[in-house]
Enzyme design. Structure first.
Site, PDB file in Angstrom:
ATOM      1  N   ASP A 131      -0.465 -19.260   2.905  1.00  0.00           N
ATOM      2  CA  ASP A 131      -1.259 -20.349   2.347  1.00  0.00           C
ATOM      3  C   ASP A 131      -1.770 -21.448   3.021  1.00  0.00           C
ATOM      4  O   ASP A 131      -2.825 -21.604   3.082  1.00  0.00           O
ATOM      5  CB  ASP A 131      -0.454 -20.644   0.807  1.00  0.00           C
ATOM      6  CG  ASP A 131       0.903 -20.807   0.880  1.00  0.00           C
ATOM      7  OD1 ASP A 131       1.487 -20.260   1.760  1.00  0.00           O
ATOM      8  OD2 ASP A 131       1.406 -21.397  -0.011  1.00  0.00           O
TER       9      ASP A 131
ATOM     10  N   ASP B 230      -5.720  -7.490   4.655  1.00  0.00           N
ATOM     11  CA  ASP B 230      -7.078  -6.934   3.923  1.00  0.00           C
ATOM     12  C   ASP B 230      -7.711  -8.407   3.518  1.00  0.00           C
ATOM     13  O   ASP B 230      -9.004  -8.538   3.466  1.00  0.00           O
ATOM     14  CB  ASP B 230      -6.318  -6.123   2.763  1.00  0.00           C
ATOM     15  CG  ASP B 230      -7.690  -5.606   2.126  1.00  0.00           C
ATOM     16  OD1 ASP B 230      -8.721  -5.711   2.513  1.00  0.00           O
ATOM     17  OD2 ASP B 230      -7.197  -5.155   1.079  1.00  0.00           O
TER      18      ASP B 230
ATOM     19  N   LYS C 279       5.041 -14.730   4.165  1.00  0.00           N
ATOM     20  CA  LYS C 279       5.385 -15.290   2.855  1.00  0.00           C
ATOM     21  C   LYS C 279       6.802 -15.181   2.745  1.00  0.00           C
ATOM     22  O   LYS C 279       7.294 -14.782   1.721  1.00  0.00           O
ATOM     23  CB  LYS C 279       4.643 -15.040   1.532  1.00  0.00           C
ATOM     24  CG  LYS C 279       4.744 -15.842   0.267  1.00  0.00           C
ATOM     25  CD  LYS C 279       3.913 -16.914   0.397  1.00  0.00           C
ATOM     26  CE  LYS C 279       4.083 -17.823  -0.754  1.00  0.00           C
ATOM     27  NZ  LYS C 279       3.447 -19.182  -0.551  1.00  0.00           N
TER      28      LYS C 279
ATOM     29  N   TYR D 258       0.580  -1.138   0.068  1.00  0.00           N
ATOM     30  CA  TYR D 258       0.160   0.132   0.109  1.00  0.00           C
ATOM     31  C   TYR D 258       0.951   1.091   0.041  1.00  0.00           C
ATOM     32  O   TYR D 258       0.297   2.345  -0.061  1.00  0.00           O
ATOM     33  CB  TYR D 258      -0.990   0.002   1.017  1.00  0.00           C
ATOM     34  CG  TYR D 258      -2.081  -0.947   1.025  1.00  0.00           C
ATOM     35  CD1 TYR D 258      -1.625  -2.358   1.251  1.00  0.00           C
ATOM     36  CD2 TYR D 258      -3.372  -0.645   0.999  1.00  0.00           C
ATOM     37  CE1 TYR D 258      -2.851  -3.518   1.086  1.00  0.00           C
ATOM     38  CE2 TYR D 258      -4.380  -1.798   0.937  1.00  0.00           C
ATOM     39  CZ  TYR D 258      -4.213  -3.010   0.796  1.00  0.00           C
ATOM     40  OH  TYR D 258      -4.895  -3.849   0.788  1.00  0.00           O
TER      41      TYR D 258
END
Ligand code: NAD
Length: 335
Positions: free
Chosen positions: A207, A231, A173, A126
């Site tokens: 994941d 988000d 991640k 962002y």
């Protein structure tokens, strides 16, 4: 009881409907308040203002320190930076806190869900730093700073400690984004080791974390993650407890706090009286706790739990036929 001055940003789409309902419930429960109504989003542009986040709206939130905000629509592809991203970055509202819990009378696949998402709110993808390297090739820069990663980790551990939570799980991640997510993990580990060994700590690659969430969310406690993951996971988690109509949120900084639901402006149902105001009412309850109005907060929680359990005045998203106002009226009647 002290009188509060609170900025109200009704927003766009269903925003004005759910804002009106939430304000009515808070006042009926005994909140003594002067609302300072301010525009943001498409409605600000329609009123002839210069930006989707007008300077005077920003100034009002800074001056009064607390806002209850409805969702806003950011016009796509018109060069305006999202209202929410601007608000969070300009006011340094670095922590988004989103409690996700099973509610009485709201039947979902899982029971006993009670978790809190703590999302870093100011950087990551962002940052808004995008470049066209050559025609046809663009980049988006994911920013992670030690200051922001440490700040959100400390916030999450302090929150967990104060709320008697047991465990923080970081979704990441770092196997792929070794530097940016790697820094996020390093900062979280350090805060855990040095300052909050009282809270259990673990990490999940996002994941696998999402799979575990949909297999059995009742095992999750506090989830800590960077901006974009927060988000996405917020909406996923909303789906586990009844949808976007029932998940509240807050954006907290050192100088101001903005309370708003996770959901957007829902243009598909705007103006029809179909929107569920509960997520914003619950955000209002979070705001009351922030303002140390715990008794009023508890009263509203009890009232909406009764309305949900009775099941007679639910909005369409929860399987009922009540309008936004009828749902709010039912809560007010049970205060
Ligand atoms: P959305 O959250 O507005 O809607 C997704 C789905 O959930 C829709 O089917 C909608 O009808 C339903 N829904 C959402 N809130 C509901 C409620 N309170 N009661 C009943 N049903 C509800 O997401 P979207 O359609 O992807 O986005 C619409 C607009 O909202 C976009 O302009 C987006 O940028 C904006 N948005 C704003 C915020 C915010 O201001 N905080 C957050 C997310 C999206």
């Amino acid at each position: 009881m002290a009188k509060h001055t609170i900025v109200s940003i009704p927003g766009d789409g269903i925003g004005p409907e759910v804002s009106r309902a939430a304000r009515r419930v808070l006042e009926a429960a005994g909140l003594s308040v002067d609302w300072v109504e301010m525009l943001a989003g498409a409605s600000a542009l329609e009123a002839g203002m210069e930006n989707v986040l007008p300077q005077r709206t920003l100034a009002a939130v800074l001056a009064h320190k607390v806002a209850l905000k409805g969702p806003v629509t950011t016009p796509v592809g018109k060069g305006f930076k999202s209202v929410n991203v601007q608000l969070r970055q300009k006011l340094n509202l670095y922590a988004a806190v989103r409690p996700v819990r099973s509610l009485p009378g709201v039947k979902t696949r899982f029971e006993n869900v009670d978790m809190v998402i703590v999302r870093e709110n100011t950087e990551g993808l962002y940052s808004g730093i995008e470049n066209e390297v050559v025609p046809g090739v663009v980049t988006s820069l994911k920013v992670a700073s030690q200051v922001a990663c440490t700040r959100i980790a400390r916030y999450a551990f302090r929150y967990a400690t104060r709320r008697h939570r047991k465990r923080i799980t970081v979704f990441h991640k770092a196997n792929i984004m070794k530097l940016s997510d790697g820094l996020f993990l390093d900062c979280a580990r350090k805060i855990h080791d040095d300052e909050y060994p009282n809270i259990e700590y673990d990490e999940l690659i996002i994941d696998a974390g999402c799979m575990k969430l949909v297999q059995d969310p009742s095992r999750m406690d506090v989830l800590l993650m960077e901006n974009l993951y927060g988000d996405l996971v917020s909406d996923l988690c909303a789906g586990l407890v009844g949808g976007l109509g029932v998940v509240p949120g807050s954006n907290i900084g050192d100088d101001a706090a903005v309370f708003e639901a996770v959901h957007g402006s829902a243009p598909d149902i705007a103006g029809k009286g179909l929107a569920n105001p509960l997520a914003l009412i619950m955000s209002g309850v979070m705001m009351l706790v922030h303002l140390h109005e715990d008794a009023i907060a508890a009263k509203i929680e009890k009232a909406y739990d009764i309305v949900l359990s009775e099941g007679k005045h639910l909005t369409r998203d929860l399987g009922g036929g009540a309008t936004t106002d009828a749902f709010a009226d039912a809560i007010i009647a049970r205060l």
